[in-house]
Design a protein around this motif. Sequence first.
Motif, mmCIF file in Angstrom:
data_model
loop_
_atom_site.group_PDB
_atom_site.id
_atom_site.type_symbol
_atom_site.label_atom_id
_atom_site.label_comp_id
_atom_site.label_asym_id
_atom_site.label_seq_id
_atom_site.Cartn_x
_atom_site.Cartn_y
_atom_site.Cartn_z
ATOM 1 N N GLN A 224 0.838 -1.197 0.000
ATOM 2 C CA GLN A 224 0.000 0.000 0.000
ATOM 3 C C GLN A 224 0.876 1.252 0.000
ATOM 4 O O GLN A 224 1.773 1.398 0.837
ATOM 5 C CB GLN A 224 -0.917 0.000 1.225
ATOM 6 N N ASP B 228 -6.325 4.566 3.003
ATOM 7 C CA ASP B 228 -6.469 4.662 1.556
ATOM 8 C C ASP B 228 -6.291 6.128 1.178
ATOM 9 O O ASP B 228 -6.418 7.022 2.017
ATOM 10 C CB ASP B 228 -7.859 4.173 1.118
ATOM 11 N N GLN B 229 -6.048 6.366 -0.118
ATOM 12 C CA GLN B 229 -5.860 7.749 -0.550
ATOM 13 C C GLN B 229 -7.087 8.605 -0.243
ATOM 14 O O GLN B 229 -6.969 9.779 0.101
ATOM 15 C CB GLN B 229 -5.541 7.800 -2.049
#
Length: 665
Positions: free
Chosen positions: A223, A327-328
């Motif tokens: 990630q 997460d982005q």
Amino acid sequence: MSNTIETLLVANRGEIAVRVMQTCRDLGIRTVAVYSDVDAAAPHVQMADEAICIGRGPVGESYLLPEKILEAAASSGADAIHPGYGFLSENADFADACDKAGIIFVGPPRRAIEVMGDKAVSKRAMIEAGVPCIPGYQGEDQSDATLIAESEAVGFPLMVKAAAGGGGRGMRLVHDAAQLPEAIALARSEAENAFGNGELIIERAVLEPRHVEIQVFADQHGQVVHLGERDCSVQRRHQKVVEESPCPVMTEALRERMGQAAIEAARAVDYVGAGTVEFLLDTSGEFFFLEMNTRLQVEHPVTELVTGLDLVALQIAAAQGEPLGLDQSDISLSGHAMEVRLYAEDPNADFMPATGPVWQWLPPCGEGVRVDAGISTGGEVSPFYDPMLAKIIAYGSNREQARRRLLRALQDMALFGTTTNRDFLIDVLEQPGFVAGKATTAFIGETWPEGYCSDLPGSSELAAAALVQFLQARATARQSALSSNNELLNWSSTNDLESAYRYIVSEEPFDLHVSPTSGQDYTVRLGDEAIHCRVLAFNDASAKIRLQGRTEQLRFYAPDAFSLHLSVGSGPVFSVTNLAAGEAGVAGVAGDGAVLAPMHGVVLSVEVEEGDSVSAGQTVAVMEAMKMQHALEAGTAGVVTRIAAGEGDQLAADQLVLEIEAAES
């Protein structure tokens, strides 16, 4: 697989060591400090749960010795090492040695450090990964003929850069072909001396760009996210001075493109942990890969403030093998943060590094202000390490609020002892181009083309100094009195009370006279000028006064009854010595005939010789301290029996200059 860190050794010093330990304390992780003999009393040593001396002051005998660091880790039971930044933080062999010793290295793997640590290799890797790069030459053929031929193909102006290292060393801007041979020779020589590697690259010069960097984070499970950008365009000699987030000209579309390019750069080297991908951004919105720093950055606090994330905690989690958990879409920037670096350096002398004592450190505080410091009152700034002392950071709901808070923080703080760049930082933040968010990497050179020079204290500042010395003398007298009556303060049954002060500033004498008028009101006369002052608050380190109708915050340090180091609001830090204190009160005079240095400084001249007869009040030596000259006077008439210091000698406060045997009366 997760490996829980129980004890972490910080292989660094100063503010970054303190910063890492703060997060470890929050996480319940035991910390170990390493230190050189000159850092024995440093804040990071005091803060750690355990501290181990690893050698002498020079970095080559302490902080740059991997074997000493690893020995300290083994003896303390540390299962992880955080390298901070600088020193061994981007040393691939050290990261490898930690791994072989079974110690977690809080940083990326060896390959990432190796690839990104070489500008030629990293640029080739980035081109292959599709990351936008500046056109140029980064080949293995390093002959002068090839470099010159490739330079002609690139076109002028161009940059000749060392492939290894950074910090502006081994770097030359070349405007035409005639300059090229000398630029290549100088850059190669600097690179070999600084990094042991003379390999060079050629790049097209991107003139007056913004320096914009993207913070990336990656875990061991693949990630990778970015945490937005920082604008680091305000630089001198390729060293950052001010950093902020977000970038004043950033758009959502540009952030998405730059962020994705940074993520691809990290993925290309299987990155893990905190890293920063640096870009040059031109006026058209094009950006080009500059380098990747495979460590935590000095300016990471601005990202922490706008994202609400603890980057050191994320580093530790990634090193333990934990999923990033982000997460982005989870990451957003809120508000604005701005940071300046407080250095021990002299902006008036081309930013030469400074050393010396930290007599008094008064860090700022206030809404939205954060201070990351590696100094404390009573410490010493040694010549062995980077001169950065602290970082002052401010957060606001918008850029202007952050700037104003940062400006106020700098005005409120004080560091007396060594010379710092505080006054320069205030000037930077007040420049119209910076206020408007238009600063590029050319900002400092364009703003001060002839070099920086701070203002000398004016009449109001000198009046404030005289008033402070008057108030201090009065407070001392009251403490020594058997009794005192507040109602009789400043009252005299004869003439009006008046105290005289004589200061020498830039070789010019200034005679001031302080007179109480009523209550907390005073008049300070300087020649024909009458300066009206009202004392609103006063203690032994600060004061607030109304000076000619304007409220000013004063910070000061008085090593004795005659010397004063002072800052008035946003004005420059300056020093004065009262030369009108009389035979028993002239700075540098002791009643027994010993003439002492009034403060840390250098002897400019000794005006007498052994055996000379002198009269009371005669100038016998001249010293320079804090950029001012101080005449040392004989406190008694007599004969010079000993001269203990000579021209050019560095003296500490109260160190003997010469002795006088008093004449028989």
